[in-house]
Design an enzyme around this catalytic site. Structure first.
Site, mmCIF file in Angstrom:
data_model
loop_
_atom_site.group_PDB
_atom_site.id
_atom_site.type_symbol
_atom_site.label_atom_id
_atom_site.label_comp_id
_atom_site.label_asym_id
_atom_site.label_seq_id
_atom_site.Cartn_x
_atom_site.Cartn_y
_atom_site.Cartn_z
ATOM 1 N N GLU A 1 -1.105 2.350 -41.605
ATOM 2 C CA GLU A 1 -0.766 1.805 -42.937
ATOM 3 C C GLU A 1 -1.976 1.103 -43.551
ATOM 4 O OE1 GLU A 1 3.104 0.469 -43.656
ATOM 5 O OE2 GLU A 1 3.939 1.481 -41.918
ATOM 6 N N ASN B 1 -7.376 -2.298 -41.052
ATOM 7 C CA ASN B 1 -7.537 -3.669 -41.557
ATOM 8 C C ASN B 1 -8.846 -3.898 -42.307
ATOM 9 O OD1 ASN B 1 -5.060 -4.136 -40.518
ATOM 10 N ND2 ASN B 1 -5.670 -5.764 -39.108
HETATM 11 C C1 LIG Z 1 0.875 5.984 -34.245
HETATM 12 C C2 LIG Z 1 0.436 6.329 -35.638
HETATM 13 C C3 LIG Z 1 1.384 6.526 -36.628
HETATM 14 C C4 LIG Z 1 0.990 6.877 -37.919
HETATM 15 N N1 LIG Z 1 1.946 7.136 -38.857
HETATM 16 C C5 LIG Z 1 1.571 7.622 -40.066
HETATM 17 C C6 LIG Z 1 2.552 8.074 -41.000
HETATM 18 O O1 LIG Z 1 3.763 7.981 -40.759
HETATM 19 N N2 LIG Z 1 2.125 8.615 -42.162
HETATM 20 C C7 LIG Z 1 0.796 8.733 -42.469
HETATM 21 O O2 LIG Z 1 0.466 9.235 -43.540
HETATM 22 N N3 LIG Z 1 -0.157 8.307 -41.612
HETATM 23 C C8 LIG Z 1 0.196 7.762 -40.410
HETATM 24 N N4 LIG Z 1 -0.759 7.360 -39.515
HETATM 25 C C9 LIG Z 1 -2.168 7.480 -39.878
HETATM 26 C C10 LIG Z 1 -2.791 6.134 -40.243
HETATM 27 O O3 LIG Z 1 -2.230 5.606 -41.415
HETATM 28 C C11 LIG Z 1 -4.311 6.335 -40.335
HETATM 29 O O4 LIG Z 1 -4.739 6.539 -39.011
HETATM 30 C C12 LIG Z 1 -5.025 5.163 -40.964
HETATM 31 O O5 LIG Z 1 -4.801 5.122 -42.359
HETATM 32 C C13 LIG Z 1 -6.547 5.190 -40.721
HETATM 33 O O6 LIG Z 1 -7.093 6.442 -41.002
HETATM 34 P P1 LIG Z 1 -8.023 7.186 -39.916
HETATM 35 O O7 LIG Z 1 -7.315 7.148 -38.615
HETATM 36 O O8 LIG Z 1 -8.396 8.485 -40.460
HETATM 37 O O9 LIG Z 1 -9.291 6.254 -39.772
HETATM 38 P P2 LIG Z 1 -10.699 6.416 -40.576
HETATM 39 O O10 LIG Z 1 -10.466 6.424 -42.033
HETATM 40 O O11 LIG Z 1 -11.475 7.530 -39.974
HETATM 41 O O12 LIG Z 1 -11.393 5.023 -40.193
HETATM 42 C C14 LIG Z 1 -11.740 4.705 -38.826
HETATM 43 C C15 LIG Z 1 -12.257 3.283 -38.786
HETATM 44 O O13 LIG Z 1 -13.456 3.183 -39.579
HETATM 45 C C16 LIG Z 1 -13.521 1.921 -40.213
HETATM 46 N N5 LIG Z 1 -13.543 2.124 -41.681
HETATM 47 C C17 LIG Z 1 -13.175 3.216 -42.374
HETATM 48 N N6 LIG Z 1 -13.371 3.024 -43.702
HETATM 49 C C18 LIG Z 1 -13.856 1.785 -43.847
HETATM 50 C C19 LIG Z 1 -14.254 0.984 -44.964
HETATM 51 N N7 LIG Z 1 -14.184 1.439 -46.229
HETATM 52 N N8 LIG Z 1 -14.726 -0.268 -44.735
HETATM 53 C C20 LIG Z 1 -14.804 -0.762 -43.482
HETATM 54 N N9 LIG Z 1 -14.442 -0.051 -42.379
HETATM 55 C C21 LIG Z 1 -13.980 1.191 -42.558
HETATM 56 C C22 LIG Z 1 -12.270 1.132 -39.769
HETATM 57 O O14 LIG Z 1 -12.606 0.352 -38.640
HETATM 58 C C23 LIG Z 1 -11.316 2.238 -39.378
HETATM 59 O O15 LIG Z 1 -10.345 1.792 -38.434
HETATM 60 C C24 LIG Z 1 -0.390 6.981 -38.235
HETATM 61 C C25 LIG Z 1 -1.346 6.753 -37.231
HETATM 62 C C26 LIG Z 1 -0.948 6.438 -35.950
HETATM 63 C C27 LIG Z 1 -1.993 6.226 -34.898
#
Ligand SMILES: Cc1cc2nc3c(=O)[nH]c(=O)nc-3n(C[C@H](O)[C@H](O)[C@H](O)COP(=O)(O)OP(=O)(O)OC[C@H]3O[C@@H](n4cnc5c(N)ncnc54)[C@H](O)[C@@H]3O)c2cc1C
Length: 483
Positions: free
Chosen positions: A358, A361
């Site tokens: 969601e 952070n």
């Molecule tokens: C158990 C689980 C359930 C989920 N359920 C849903 C769901 O129901 N529906 C849905 O749509 N999604 C869902 N998600 C996906 C979740 O919302 C995403 O994983 C989340 O938004 C982060 O995206 P990402 O994993 O691609 O991380 P990325 O965007 O690749 O980012 C990885 C890390 O990089 C850093 N980062 C990235 N951008 C920035 C920035 N601009 N500034 C500073 N740091 C940054 C942060 O530390 C971040 O954690 C789920 C994920 C999990 C693990």
């Protein structure tokens, strides 16, 4: 204060969960038993936020937070599955759905016969949702959807998915995003395999595949091209409910830590009598008090924009808080904390993801810092009511006067301001709640949080734009530097 209806519902939920929900068994089986989902449906939990006209209970976001908090005290997978249905899963349909869509889906969603899911994330679009590749195009009266989605909570058993898609040209917007409603039986649509996770193992997390999936045009939710605006509101609800789940997880860990430190004797005394342990427990309780206060203050915000900003602070403060509380509770249990049977290792694993999903952070903190600066610029100088608020105002003012508009292109500064803002909002909520109750314990907890917040704001305000050391450590050339 929760209404009598909510107190009764929370009590019923507690009694049901104490009898039927076994978090360790759910973790081991990586599945919530069917009868538990049916039992929760019989209690009416899947309909609490849905309109009464369609079989729901018409309760508020604040009411639902009490219920999700209670569920998370017993099991986080159950809390996430129900919370997702009540928030991200159904909020879009309730708020933006047409009368026909309401009649078609809300009754079975309210009884829990149909479970809802929500999907924005894609393999190439996580934090950056502007890059959605799943595209819906018009083909006569049909929409054709092609693309792939990732990590969908409730994916394996959902009967209705709210899906964010790119819709170039639709609704007059050249690029635009829209939301569509998808059913498992739709041609060209398949739910992918379950993911194996660190925690929340009982919740379902799957991918989705759209291969020229055919949807009637009536499956568009709300105005075409208005996806981003609708997502902002839906995510505010989802984040608030998720924050409530963090409060429940923290409450469980604190109860366990209190019980253990009272019973365990070392150095001839219960651990509870040791000064360092006392301080730890007091800080844990104060943090939990502030978390709950911020969630309730957020849930009561009715204006979209105020809810959106407050839900950013609540999501970050509560997810970081739950992780910290769970870790401290493990520490206070010593070796026992590290043993799965104790139940705290499971909480630690379960809550870890709340800092990621969601909205990661770090991303949300940068948004929060940005919105705090923008708000202050719009509202002008304000009278600060206490030292903490003044410290935040001074920090924001120093950023604006030193960097002018360039500050909006400096994510590390905005992130630091976001951290400071989050803590000040939590402290404000805790103080308001303590003044309301006039309980001496609450007032002391609010004071403790205010003290901690002052340290956090001072640390955040010490942030520097000089990133040369980071570049040296990483062996990178600084942008614009000449060799
Ligand atoms: C158990 C689980 C359930 C989920 N359920 C849903 C769901 O129901 N529906 C849905 O749509 N999604 C869902 N998600 C996906 C979740 O919302 C995403 O994983 C989340 O938004 C982060 O995206 P990402 O994993 O691609 O991380 P990325 O965007 O690749 O980012 C990885 C890390 O990089 C850093 N980062 C990235 N951008 C920035 C920035 N601009 N500034 C500073 N740091 C940054 C942060 O530390 C971040 O954690 C789920 C994920 C999990 C693990």
């Amino acid at each position: 204060m929760p209404s009598d209806v909510v107190v009764a519902l929370t009590e019923q939920t507690r009694r049901y969960c104490a009898k039927e929900v076994n978090a360790q068994a759910i973790d081991a089986a990586a599945k919530i038993p069917r009868h538990v989902l049916e039992g929760l449906a019989e209690l009416g939990l899947f309909g609490i936020t849905l309109p009464e006209a369609h079989g729901g209970a018409g309760l508020t976001l604040s009411d639902a937070c009490h219920v999700v908090d209670e569920l998370a005290r017993f099991d986080r997978s159950v809390a996430v599955s129900v919370g997702l249905h009540l928030g991200l899963g159904t909020r879009g349909l309730v708020r933006y759905g047409s009368a026909g869509q309401h009649v078609q889906w809300l009754p079975s969603l309210a009884t829990g016969q149909t479970i809802a899911a929500f999907s924005t994330t894609e393999p190439g679009a996580g934090s950056d949702l502007s890059t959605l590749r799943t595209v819906a195009t018009e083909k006569g009266e049909q929409l054709s959807v092609t693309g792939e989605k990732s990590y969908v909570t409730n994916g394996a058993f959902a009967g209705l998915f709210t899906v964010a898609v790119s819709t170039p040209g639709l609704g007059g917007a050249q690029r635009g995003q829209s939301l569509v409603l998808v059913e498992p039986k739709d041609r060209g649509f398949t739910v992918q395999r379950e993911e194996h996770k660190l925690g929340l193992k009982g919740s379902s997390t799957t991918g989705l595949l759209f291969e020229d999936a055919q949807l009637p045009r009536e499956r568009l939710l709300g105005e075409p091209g208005q996806g981003a605006r609708m997502l902002s509101h839906i995510l505010s609800w989802g984040r608030t409910l998720m924050s409530a789940g963090c409060c429940g997880a923290a409450a469980y860990a604190i109860d366990k830590a209190t019980e253990h430190t009272t019973q365990r004797t070392q150095f001839g005394r219960p651990l509870f009598a040791l000064d360092v342990v006392k301080e730890r427990l007091a800080r844990l309780r104060a943090r939990h008090f502030a978390m709950e206060a911020l969630v309730q203050a957020t849930a009561k915000k009715e204006q979209d924009e105020a809810l959106a900003v407050s839900s950013l602070a609540a999501k970050v403060f509560c997810s970081e808080g739950a992780g910290w509380v769970a870790d401290e509770a493990v520490q206070l249990h010593g070796a026992l904390g590290f043993i799965e049977d104790t139940g705290l290792a499971l909480v630690l694993r379960d809550v870890r993801v709340t800092r990621i999903f969601e909205g990661a952070n770090d991303v949300l903190l940068t948004h929060l810092g940005t919105s705090e600066l923008a708000r202050r610029a719009q509202e002008g100088p304000q009278h600060s009511i206490n030292e903490l608020e003044s410290a935040l105002a001074d920090f924001a003012q120093s950023l604006s006067s030193k960097y002018k508009l360039r500050v909006f292109r400096a994510p590390r500064l905005l992130h630091a301001l976001g951290v400071a803002t989050e803590w000040v909002m939590a402290s404000r909520a805790a103080t308001d709640r303590a003044h309301e109750s006039q309980s001496a314990t609450h007032l002391a907890m609010a004071r403790l949080i205010e003290q901690e917040a002052r340290v956090v704001v001072a640390q955040a305000a010490a942030v520097s734009v000089d990133d040369s050391l980071f570049h040296q450590v990483l062996g990178l050339e600084r942008p614009g530097a000449t060799s």
